[in-house]
Design a protein around this motif. Structure first.
Motif, PDB file in Angstrom:
ATOM      1  N   PRO A 343       0.400  -1.350  -0.198  1.00  0.00           N
ATOM      2  CA  PRO A 343       0.149  -0.331   0.051  1.00  0.00           C
ATOM      3  C   PRO A 343       0.675   1.087   0.382  1.00  0.00           C
ATOM      4  O   PRO A 343       0.343   2.207  -0.345  1.00  0.00           O
ATOM      5  N   SER A 344       2.152   1.177   0.797  1.00  0.00           N
ATOM      6  CA  SER A 344       3.401   2.542   0.721  1.00  0.00           C
ATOM      7  C   SER A 344       3.431   2.953  -0.950  1.00  0.00           C
ATOM      8  O   SER A 344       3.921   3.537  -0.662  1.00  0.00           O
ATOM      9  N   VAL A 345       3.060   2.340  -1.791  1.00  0.00           N
ATOM     10  CA  VAL A 345       3.552   2.703  -3.464  1.00  0.00           C
ATOM     11  C   VAL A 345       2.521   3.246  -3.401  1.00  0.00           C
ATOM     12  O   VAL A 345       1.449   2.562  -4.113  1.00  0.00           O
ATOM     13  N   GLY A 346       2.760   4.077  -4.137  1.00  0.00           N
ATOM     14  CA  GLY A 346       1.940   5.219  -5.161  1.00  0.00           C
ATOM     15  C   GLY A 346       1.555   4.912  -6.560  1.00  0.00           C
ATOM     16  O   GLY A 346       0.854   4.477  -7.351  1.00  0.00           O
ATOM     17  N   GLU A 347       2.839   4.443  -7.800  1.00  0.00           N
ATOM     18  CA  GLU A 347       2.581   4.630  -8.372  1.00  0.00           C
ATOM     19  C   GLU A 347       4.555   3.564  -8.882  1.00  0.00           C
ATOM     20  O   GLU A 347       5.455   4.036  -8.199  1.00  0.00           O
ATOM     21  N   VAL A 348       4.210   2.756  -9.730  1.00  0.00           N
ATOM     22  CA  VAL A 348       5.254   2.089 -10.427  1.00  0.00           C
ATOM     23  C   VAL A 348       5.692   2.808 -11.734  1.00  0.00           C
ATOM     24  O   VAL A 348       4.971   2.900 -12.722  1.00  0.00           O
ATOM     25  N   ARG A 349       6.571   3.672 -12.392  1.00  0.00           N
ATOM     26  CA  ARG A 349       6.611   3.723 -13.695  1.00  0.00           C
ATOM     27  C   ARG A 349       8.501   3.692 -14.293  1.00  0.00           C
ATOM     28  O   ARG A 349       8.925   4.095 -13.139  1.00  0.00           O
ATOM     29  N   GLY A 350       8.120   3.850 -15.686  1.00  0.00           N
ATOM     30  CA  GLY A 350       9.471   3.715 -15.475  1.00  0.00           C
ATOM     31  C   GLY A 350       9.485   2.640 -17.371  1.00  0.00           C
ATOM     32  O   GLY A 350       8.489   2.609 -18.376  1.00  0.00           O
ATOM     33  N   LYS A 351      10.627   2.672 -17.414  1.00  0.00           N
ATOM     34  CA  LYS A 351      10.816   1.975 -19.333  1.00  0.00           C
ATOM     35  C   LYS A 351      12.468   1.344 -19.270  1.00  0.00           C
ATOM     36  O   LYS A 351      13.624   1.568 -18.417  1.00  0.00           O
ATOM     37  N   GLY A 352      12.753   0.379 -19.891  1.00  0.00           N
ATOM     38  CA  GLY A 352      14.210  -0.242 -20.075  1.00  0.00           C
ATOM     39  C   GLY A 352      14.544  -0.081 -18.227  1.00  0.00           C
ATOM     40  O   GLY A 352      14.116  -1.040 -17.684  1.00  0.00           O
ATOM     41  N   PHE A 353      15.316  -0.123 -18.241  1.00  0.00           N
ATOM     42  CA  PHE A 353      16.095  -0.516 -17.490  1.00  0.00           C
ATOM     43  C   PHE A 353      16.251   0.682 -15.818  1.00  0.00           C
ATOM     44  O   PHE A 353      17.127   1.440 -15.719  1.00  0.00           O
ATOM     45  N   PHE A 354      14.565   1.626 -16.202  1.00  0.00           N
ATOM     46  CA  PHE A 354      15.113   2.800 -15.265  1.00  0.00           C
ATOM     47  C   PHE A 354      13.763   2.655 -14.975  1.00  0.00           C
ATOM     48  O   PHE A 354      12.749   3.085 -15.911  1.00  0.00           O
ATOM     49  N   TRP A 355      13.507   2.558 -13.945  1.00  0.00           N
ATOM     50  CA  TRP A 355      11.756   3.099 -12.989  1.00  0.00           C
ATOM     51  C   TRP A 355      11.875   3.785 -11.572  1.00  0.00           C
ATOM     52  O   TRP A 355      13.050   3.890 -10.794  1.00  0.00           O
ATOM     53  N   ALA A 356      10.695   3.966 -11.380  1.00  0.00           N
ATOM     54  CA  ALA A 356      10.684   4.944  -9.973  1.00  0.00           C
ATOM     55  C   ALA A 356       9.458   4.084  -9.023  1.00  0.00           C
ATOM     56  O   ALA A 356       8.834   3.408 -10.272  1.00  0.00           O
ATOM     57  N   VAL A 357       9.858   3.481  -8.106  1.00  0.00           N
ATOM     58  CA  VAL A 357       8.842   3.340  -6.881  1.00  0.00           C
ATOM     59  C   VAL A 357       8.232   4.625  -6.426  1.00  0.00           C
ATOM     60  O   VAL A 357       9.376   5.138  -5.479  1.00  0.00           O
ATOM     61  N   GLU A 358       7.305   5.235  -6.250  1.00  0.00           N
ATOM     62  CA  GLU A 358       7.235   6.138  -5.718  1.00  0.00           C
ATOM     63  C   GLU A 358       5.819   5.782  -3.889  1.00  0.00           C
ATOM     64  O   GLU A 358       4.329   5.223  -4.405  1.00  0.00           O
ATOM     65  N   LEU A 359       7.143   5.880  -3.324  1.00  0.00           N
ATOM     66  CA  LEU A 359       6.043   5.353  -2.070  1.00  0.00           C
ATOM     67  C   LEU A 359       5.487   7.161  -1.128  1.00  0.00           C
ATOM     68  O   LEU A 359       6.060   8.462  -1.343  1.00  0.00           O
ATOM     69  N   VAL A 360       4.294   6.677  -0.791  1.00  0.00           N
ATOM     70  CA  VAL A 360       3.096   7.482   0.377  1.00  0.00           C
ATOM     71  C   VAL A 360       2.839   6.759   1.900  1.00  0.00           C
ATOM     72  O   VAL A 360       3.153   6.071   1.994  1.00  0.00           O
ATOM     73  N   LYS A 361       2.256   7.905   1.943  1.00  0.00           N
ATOM     74  CA  LYS A 361       1.699   7.807   3.399  1.00  0.00           C
ATOM     75  C   LYS A 361       0.552   7.345   2.590  1.00  0.00           C
ATOM     76  O   LYS A 361       0.129   6.382   3.907  1.00  0.00           O
ATOM     77  N   ASP A 362      -0.511   7.800   2.252  1.00  0.00           N
ATOM     78  CA  ASP A 362      -2.065   7.115   1.885  1.00  0.00           C
ATOM     79  C   ASP A 362      -1.914   7.566   0.167  1.00  0.00           C
ATOM     80  O   ASP A 362      -1.538   8.361  -0.770  1.00  0.00           O
ATOM     81  N   PRO A 363      -2.468   6.536  -0.152  1.00  0.00           N
ATOM     82  CA  PRO A 363      -2.613   6.413  -1.419  1.00  0.00           C
ATOM     83  C   PRO A 363      -4.150   6.908  -2.428  1.00  0.00           C
ATOM     84  O   PRO A 363      -3.824   7.061  -3.248  1.00  0.00           O
ATOM     85  N   GLN A 364      -4.743   7.385  -1.412  1.00  0.00           N
ATOM     86  CA  GLN A 364      -6.043   7.930  -1.756  1.00  0.00           C
ATOM     87  C   GLN A 364      -5.683   8.982  -1.855  1.00  0.00           C
ATOM     88  O   GLN A 364      -6.034   9.695  -2.640  1.00  0.00           O
ATOM     89  N   THR A 365      -4.763  10.179  -1.094  1.00  0.00           N
ATOM     90  CA  THR A 365      -5.047  11.198  -1.305  1.00  0.00           C
ATOM     91  C   THR A 365      -3.629  11.522  -1.932  1.00  0.00           C
ATOM     92  O   THR A 365      -2.814  12.711  -2.717  1.00  0.00           O
TER      93      THR A 365
END
Length: 435
Positions: A343-365
């Protein structure tokens, strides 16, 4: 830590860095023998992996022939690398000015744009990093510029697309593209196109979020620059040379800039090297007029020898294909699966060998796990996540509230899966820090 070393971007007395004793492939280890899986490629530059034997052999061979020579004379390795880069660049970008790094490349790209247009003003995105030198840090939009201001750089910033945190509250990538391009054109008109020399934009936003341009955005930027006579500079210092599975990231969206800055992956930092790939229409301006700039180490022969060897290895070993297939089927798919279960993962995005795991306190807000530009106690949560990763032998690239995943492009499928298993445990820690 040596008391005589002054470290970059750091409060000196608060540092306690590990001492790296060696590295090989996708791994490095400290002086106690603890091993780390390098999911950051150091500073997203060791694209070919640590201690590649072919690159080391090329440097040694070149050193036995010639270690350095003035940039005012010709050299076979310098010429060979420039040719190889031009052959892989899009369109008529077929001249190369070499520097020793990415920031210098940006400095000279801006100078080329200003010389070409006779204008001074530059456009740059708020979510951007272009380097730590004078003009480059002045163009940078992220908080690291704050401590250097005033920079006295004639720059106007704009918002780029960021669908997950859209400034325009759009509901689709297509809407985000349309809104971002409308905003950019308004900025151009309000600033006066006749005053704007160039626009600099990372083809994929790097340190500030691994923001993949939504469909049509880069093509729209290209069209606006063409229409208003603005030089389009693609900053590919971080994403050039295979990071997303293309020689240059702009090729993934079939876009041809006027200038491309590069460094990092051109030879994986084995010897400092960077440069600007220049379109013919700009380069021709200096056929009979001296270019007002230069560097003592422009096109250093050891760096160029490493670059030639690196490109040859890329071709021989099918590294671009490896990045595209493993990046989607193993790394991207694995990260997406982790995102669904934490649930702490708000979004996963990327391409190839370059990605971000964006961490959040609240997935709704979508409130970030740490506030924007957080330091000290405000950054405690991300510090805890980072500690959890490193203690388990995984070395991520950490920026803001994100774990940015950028392993060497030679990393195997098994090593990727090993890193994902560790990351699963790290995200358990992130989950526990949600309120």
């Amino acid at each position: 830590m040596s008391e005589h070393v002054f470290y970059s971007w750091s409060a000196q007395a608060e540092l306690n860095p590990i001492t790296v004793a060696g590295a090989l492939g996708s791994w490095f280890w400290d002086d106690t023998g603890k091993r780390y899986l390098d999911f950051s490629s150091q500073l997203v530059n060791v694209n070919i992996g640590h201690q590649h034997p072919d690159i080391i052999a090329a440097i040694v061979e070149q050193a036995q022939i010639l270690t350095t020579i003035s940039p005012t004379v010709a050299n076979d390795k310098r010429s060979e690398l420039a040719t190889m880069i031009a052959e892989r660049a899009p369109g008529d970008l077929n001249r190369v000015f070499f520097t020793t790094g990415g920031a210098e490349a940006v400095e000279h790209a801006v100078r080329l744009a200003r010389q070409h247009t006779g204008r001074t003003k530059m456009l740059a995105a708020y979510r951007s990093y272009h380097g730590g030198t004078g003009v480059a840090i002045g163009l940078t939009g992220e908080p690291r510029r704050w401590g250097t201001e005033p920079t006295n750089v004639d720059v106007v910033r704009f918002f780029g697309p960021y669908p997950y945190r859209s400034p325009w509250e759009t509901t689709s990538p297509e809407e985000e593209t349309a809104a971002a391009l409308k905003h950019l054109e308004m900025v151009i008109q309000l600033e006066g196109a006749q005053n704007i020399a160039g626009l600099i934009l990372e083809s994929v936003i790097g340190t500030n979020g691994v923001l993949i341009p939504p469909p049509g955005y880069l093509a729209g930027v290209r069209e606006l620059c063409t229409r208003y006579g603005i030089v389009y500079i693609a900053d590919e210092v971080m994403v050039g040379f295979g990071r997303i599975g293309e020689w240059f990231a702009c090729q993934a969206w079939d876009v041809e800039p006027d200038l491309i800055t590069f460094a990092k992956g051109v030879n994986s930092g084995y010897v400092p090297l960077g440069g600007v790939v220049i379109s013919e229409k700009i380069a021709q301006q200096f056929d009979h007029t001296p270019y007002p700039g230069g560097l003592t180490y422009s096109g250093h022969v050891l760096g160029c020898a490493a670059g030639v060897a690196s490109i040859n290895v890329f071709e021989r070993d099918g590294i671009l294909k490896h990045v595209r297939s493993v990046g989607e089927d193993v790394l991207g798919a694995g990260l997406s699966k982790l995102g669904e279960s934490h649930p702490s993962v708000g979004e996963v995005r990327g391409k190839g060998f370059f990605w971000a795991v964006e961490l959040v306190k609240d997935p709704q807000t979508r409130e970030p796990l740490t506030p924007f530009a957080a330091t000290g106690a405000d950054n405690a949560a991300m510090a805890e996540v980072t500690k959890a990763a490193k203690s388990r032998g995984l070395w991520p690239f950490v920026a803001g509230n994100r774990l940015q995943i950028a392993p060497p492009l030679t990393t195997s499928e098994d090593e990727i899966r090993q890193g994902l298993e560790i990351l699963d445990e790290v995200l358990d820690v992130a989950d526990s820090l949600m309120r």
